[in-house]
Scaffold this motif. Sequence first.
Motif, PDB file in Angstrom:
ATOM      1  N   LEU A   1       0.999  -1.387  -0.135  1.00 17.47           N
ATOM      2  CA  LEU A   1      -0.030  -0.060  -0.108  1.00 17.47           C
ATOM      3  C   LEU A   1       0.829   1.075  -0.049  1.00 17.47           C
ATOM      4  O   LEU A   1       0.572   2.208  -0.728  1.00 17.47           O
ATOM      5  CB  LEU A   1      -0.809   0.042   1.306  1.00 17.47           C
ATOM      6  N   LYS A   2       1.693   1.287   0.644  1.00 17.89           N
ATOM      7  CA  LYS A   2       2.752   2.394   0.915  1.00 17.89           C
ATOM      8  C   LYS A   2       3.453   2.654  -0.467  1.00 17.89           C
ATOM      9  O   LYS A   2       3.742   3.590  -1.051  1.00 17.89           O
ATOM     10  CB  LYS A   2       3.787   2.268   1.795  1.00 17.89           C
ATOM     11  N   VAL A   3       3.857   1.542  -0.956  1.00 16.53           N
ATOM     12  CA  VAL A   3       4.474   1.488  -2.558  1.00 16.53           C
ATOM     13  C   VAL A   3       3.653   2.031  -3.496  1.00 16.53           C
ATOM     14  O   VAL A   3       4.112   2.965  -4.299  1.00 16.53           O
ATOM     15  CB  VAL A   3       4.915   0.251  -3.021  1.00 16.53           C
ATOM     16  N   ALA A   4       2.435   1.771  -3.575  1.00 14.20           N
ATOM     17  CA  ALA A   4       1.351   2.313  -4.553  1.00 14.20           C
ATOM     18  C   ALA A   4       1.131   3.981  -4.204  1.00 14.20           C
ATOM     19  O   ALA A   4       1.410   4.647  -5.090  1.00 14.20           O
ATOM     20  CB  ALA A   4      -0.001   1.689  -4.398  1.00 14.20           C
ATOM     21  N   ARG A   5       1.316   4.233  -2.844  1.00 14.14           N
ATOM     22  CA  ARG A   5       0.786   5.571  -2.576  1.00 14.14           C
ATOM     23  C   ARG A   5       2.192   6.538  -3.270  1.00 14.14           C
ATOM     24  O   ARG A   5       2.072   7.690  -3.649  1.00 14.14           O
ATOM     25  CB  ARG A   5       0.778   6.090  -0.826  1.00 14.14           C
ATOM     26  N   GLN A   6       3.296   5.815  -2.860  1.00 10.36           N
ATOM     27  CA  GLN A   6       4.677   6.645  -3.048  1.00 10.36           C
ATOM     28  C   GLN A   6       4.772   6.936  -4.460  1.00 10.36           C
ATOM     29  O   GLN A   6       5.386   7.941  -5.040  1.00 10.36           O
ATOM     30  CB  GLN A   6       5.923   6.136  -2.717  1.00 10.36           C
ATOM     31  N   SER A   7       4.387   5.737  -5.410  1.00 12.52           N
ATOM     32  CA  SER A   7       4.507   5.859  -6.948  1.00 12.52           C
ATOM     33  C   SER A   7       3.402   6.590  -7.332  1.00 12.52           C
ATOM     34  O   SER A   7       3.095   6.896  -8.662  1.00 12.52           O
ATOM     35  CB  SER A   7       4.341   4.695  -7.288  1.00 12.52           C
ATOM     36  N   GLU A   8       2.379   7.178  -6.580  1.00  8.63           N
ATOM     37  CA  GLU A   8       1.283   7.908  -7.042  1.00  8.63           C
ATOM     38  C   GLU A   8       0.226   7.124  -7.787  1.00  8.63           C
ATOM     39  O   GLU A   8      -0.246   7.769  -8.878  1.00  8.63           O
ATOM     40  CB  GLU A   8       1.795   9.388  -7.677  1.00  8.63           C
ATOM     41  N   ASN A   9       0.005   5.888  -7.867  1.00  6.72           N
ATOM     42  CA  ASN A   9      -0.631   5.109  -8.528  1.00  6.72           C
ATOM     43  C   ASN A   9      -1.948   4.599  -8.034  1.00  6.72           C
ATOM     44  O   ASN A   9      -2.202   3.945  -7.054  1.00  6.72           O
ATOM     45  CB  ASN A   9       0.181   3.770  -9.092  1.00  6.72           C
ATOM     46  N   ALA A  10      -3.094   5.650  -8.299  1.00  2.00           N
ATOM     47  CA  ALA A  10      -4.350   5.407  -7.726  1.00  2.00           C
ATOM     48  C   ALA A  10      -5.228   3.950  -8.174  1.00  2.00           C
ATOM     49  O   ALA A  10      -5.541   3.514  -7.437  1.00  2.00           O
ATOM     50  CB  ALA A  10      -5.339   6.710  -7.973  1.00  2.00           C
ATOM     51  N   ALA A  11      -4.955   3.760  -9.177  1.00  3.05           N
ATOM     52  CA  ALA A  11      -5.466   2.425  -9.691  1.00  3.05           C
ATOM     53  C   ALA A  11      -4.683   1.227  -8.928  1.00  3.05           C
ATOM     54  O   ALA A  11      -5.685   0.308  -8.511  1.00  3.05           O
ATOM     55  CB  ALA A  11      -5.214   2.550 -11.417  1.00  3.05           C
ATOM     56  N   LEU A  12      -3.467   1.227  -8.949  1.00  3.84           N
ATOM     57  CA  LEU A  12      -3.039   0.148  -8.072  1.00  3.84           C
ATOM     58  C   LEU A  12      -3.441   0.445  -6.759  1.00  3.84           C
ATOM     59  O   LEU A  12      -3.690  -0.790  -6.071  1.00  3.84           O
ATOM     60  CB  LEU A  12      -1.520   0.228  -8.216  1.00  3.84           C
ATOM     61  N   LEU A  13      -3.336   1.543  -6.203  1.00  2.00           N
ATOM     62  CA  LEU A  13      -3.697   1.753  -4.842  1.00  2.00           C
ATOM     63  C   LEU A  13      -5.002   1.177  -4.111  1.00  2.00           C
ATOM     64  O   LEU A  13      -5.226   0.403  -3.236  1.00  2.00           O
ATOM     65  CB  LEU A  13      -3.325   3.123  -4.144  1.00  2.00           C
ATOM     66  N   SER A  14      -6.143   1.838  -4.909  1.00  2.00           N
ATOM     67  CA  SER A  14      -7.223   1.050  -5.071  1.00  2.00           C
ATOM     68  C   SER A  14      -7.578  -0.113  -5.035  1.00  2.00           C
ATOM     69  O   SER A  14      -8.484  -0.678  -4.162  1.00  2.00           O
ATOM     70  CB  SER A  14      -8.375   2.075  -5.942  1.00  2.00           C
ATOM     71  N   THR A  15      -6.857  -0.680  -6.105  1.00  5.74           N
ATOM     72  CA  THR A  15      -7.167  -2.198  -6.080  1.00  5.74           C
ATOM     73  C   THR A  15      -6.624  -2.992  -5.049  1.00  5.74           C
ATOM     74  O   THR A  15      -7.256  -3.972  -4.589  1.00  5.74           O
ATOM     75  CB  THR A  15      -6.283  -2.714  -7.420  1.00  5.74           C
ATOM     76  N   LEU A  16      -5.391  -2.699  -4.481  1.00  5.54           N
ATOM     77  CA  LEU A  16      -5.027  -3.165  -3.228  1.00  5.54           C
ATOM     78  C   LEU A  16      -5.981  -3.130  -1.986  1.00  5.54           C
ATOM     79  O   LEU A  16      -6.069  -3.929  -1.352  1.00  5.54           O
ATOM     80  CB  LEU A  16      -3.549  -2.812  -3.070  1.00  5.54           C
ATOM     81  N   MET A  17      -6.566  -1.860  -2.123  1.00  3.52           N
ATOM     82  CA  MET A  17      -7.272  -1.615  -1.065  1.00  3.52           C
ATOM     83  C   MET A  17      -8.645  -2.407  -0.979  1.00  3.52           C
ATOM     84  O   MET A  17      -9.021  -2.953   0.035  1.00  3.52           O
ATOM     85  CB  MET A  17      -7.679  -0.066  -0.931  1.00  3.52           C
ATOM     86  N   LEU A  18      -9.225  -2.586  -2.360  1.00  2.19           N
ATOM     87  CA  LEU A  18     -10.429  -3.282  -2.656  1.00  2.19           C
ATOM     88  C   LEU A  18     -10.067  -4.729  -1.958  1.00  2.19           C
ATOM     89  O   LEU A  18     -10.859  -5.324  -1.458  1.00  2.19           O
ATOM     90  CB  LEU A  18     -10.860  -3.347  -3.997  1.00  2.19           C
ATOM     91  N   LEU A  19      -8.976  -5.388  -2.261  1.00  7.31           N
ATOM     92  CA  LEU A  19      -8.552  -6.630  -2.062  1.00  7.31           C
ATOM     93  C   LEU A  19      -8.315  -7.057  -0.749  1.00  7.31           C
ATOM     94  O   LEU A  19      -8.670  -7.838   0.128  1.00  7.31           O
ATOM     95  CB  LEU A  19      -7.090  -6.891  -2.827  1.00  7.31           C
ATOM     96  N   LYS A  20      -7.621  -5.826   0.093  1.00  4.35           N
ATOM     97  CA  LYS A  20      -7.477  -5.929   1.423  1.00  4.35           C
ATOM     98  C   LYS A  20      -9.074  -5.916   2.247  1.00  4.35           C
ATOM     99  O   LYS A  20      -9.079  -6.572   3.288  1.00  4.35           O
ATOM    100  CB  LYS A  20      -6.754  -4.608   2.058  1.00  4.35           C
TER     101      LYS A  20
END
Length: 455
Positions: free
Chosen positions: A384-403
């Motif tokens: 989740l931190k990696v996705a935030r630092q890379s500013e990738n909202a699609a990846l971040l939201s996907t990881l959060m939905l999986l979480k």
Amino acid sequence: MIRRSVLILGLVAAGCNTVPLEDPPTRAQISDSTLPPMKSFASPSPSRPVRSNANIAADFLSLHFELESGRALPVFTRFEAPISVRVTGSPPPNLQADLTRLIDRLRREAGIDIQQVSGGQARITIEAVSRDDIREALPQAACFVVPNVSSLAEFRRDRRKPKTNWSLLRKRERLGIFLPYDASPQEVRDCLHEELAQAIGPLNDLYRLPDSVFNDDNVHTVLTGFDMLILQATYAPELRTGMSRSEVAAILPDLLARMNPAGSNIQPEPVALTPRNWIDAVQTALGPGATPQTRRNAASAATNIAQNLGWKDHRRAFSHYMLGRMTQLSDPELAQQHFGTALHFLAQTPGTELHRAYITTQTSAYAISRGDSATALRQIEPNLKVARQSENAALLSTLMLLKAEALDLAGKPQQAGSVRLDSLGWARYGFGSDWAVRAKMQEAASLNPHNKLGG
């Protein structure tokens, strides 16, 4: 010079009938959304490159003196006057904020004299047009940049003239960037970063780069610390338009030692060039128009080529990742083996945290589909931190939905609901319209075996 749409976030697991979102979603009716407000990233936090300056110098030369086709460029080019940028066409609402942030980064991190203008002529014109217009002009492109034009109409008229031929470019005076107004906010921003960077800097993309937008794998979507170093060096006072490759090569060691002193203390690694047959296999596997079997065959070919070359870097990992994606439906256990192999090679390659985060969307989805919430949560949390630092909202939201699904499986519905709600603002930036966000939510929910039992 062309950003291609590469599918990397679709979720498929054995036993579920989820269909990945193959096309970039439209932003239709986004202003009437019933979902939470769209979120956006604040201050960028790019990581500095972790390679030897000798390797970075070799990358600089390949980026500036070659085209993606492999054709050599005889001279170095850049803008020799302050760079003005204007926006025309039908820009989507989020474009201005993302452009302002990008120009600020280019001025602050790379020291480039660049500013936006509101009217008149500009060195760089960014025209927002429809995806259909872009596909009509270049069928495989999500967006693109062209020399010596300022509108799509001018490009259509002059596309076969020498003025629009990158291999004939000897100085940069005027360029046009064409990006879609009817794509998701993140897709528009990603296009903006890659095409503006290539308008002012390198013209080539290199698959060997693990930490750069100058790579057709589209893993990185905003300019990285490596990219800013390359752009900073591009506009160093020691360089000028018209210099030969040997002249630039002679200057780079001292230039990079000044700009990136840490890189002088890192031992160089052998440069493993990327052969054309591997590139062709990757583009067949991920490009438009191929049948599923053709894609699988191409991904298998890329994997075999990488293995035969003895690669142990992110390119070997990417080959296995593609093959895993291509075999998920037919043999999910084999797909997981390929993902595991990809993670093995990525663990040996510095600067590949984002690559690992993408693969985690696949391995954690599989764990959820098997009812293994503990494994899924263990895999998701650090990424989740990696996705935030890379500013990738699609990846971040996907990881959060999986979480959220994993938390539901673990018997924590309140925490799951909170995470799911928090993900939606990022999903609106990453995927765009309400229907695309809801489809991604359903895709994640369909992995949960409890939902199938309840249905």
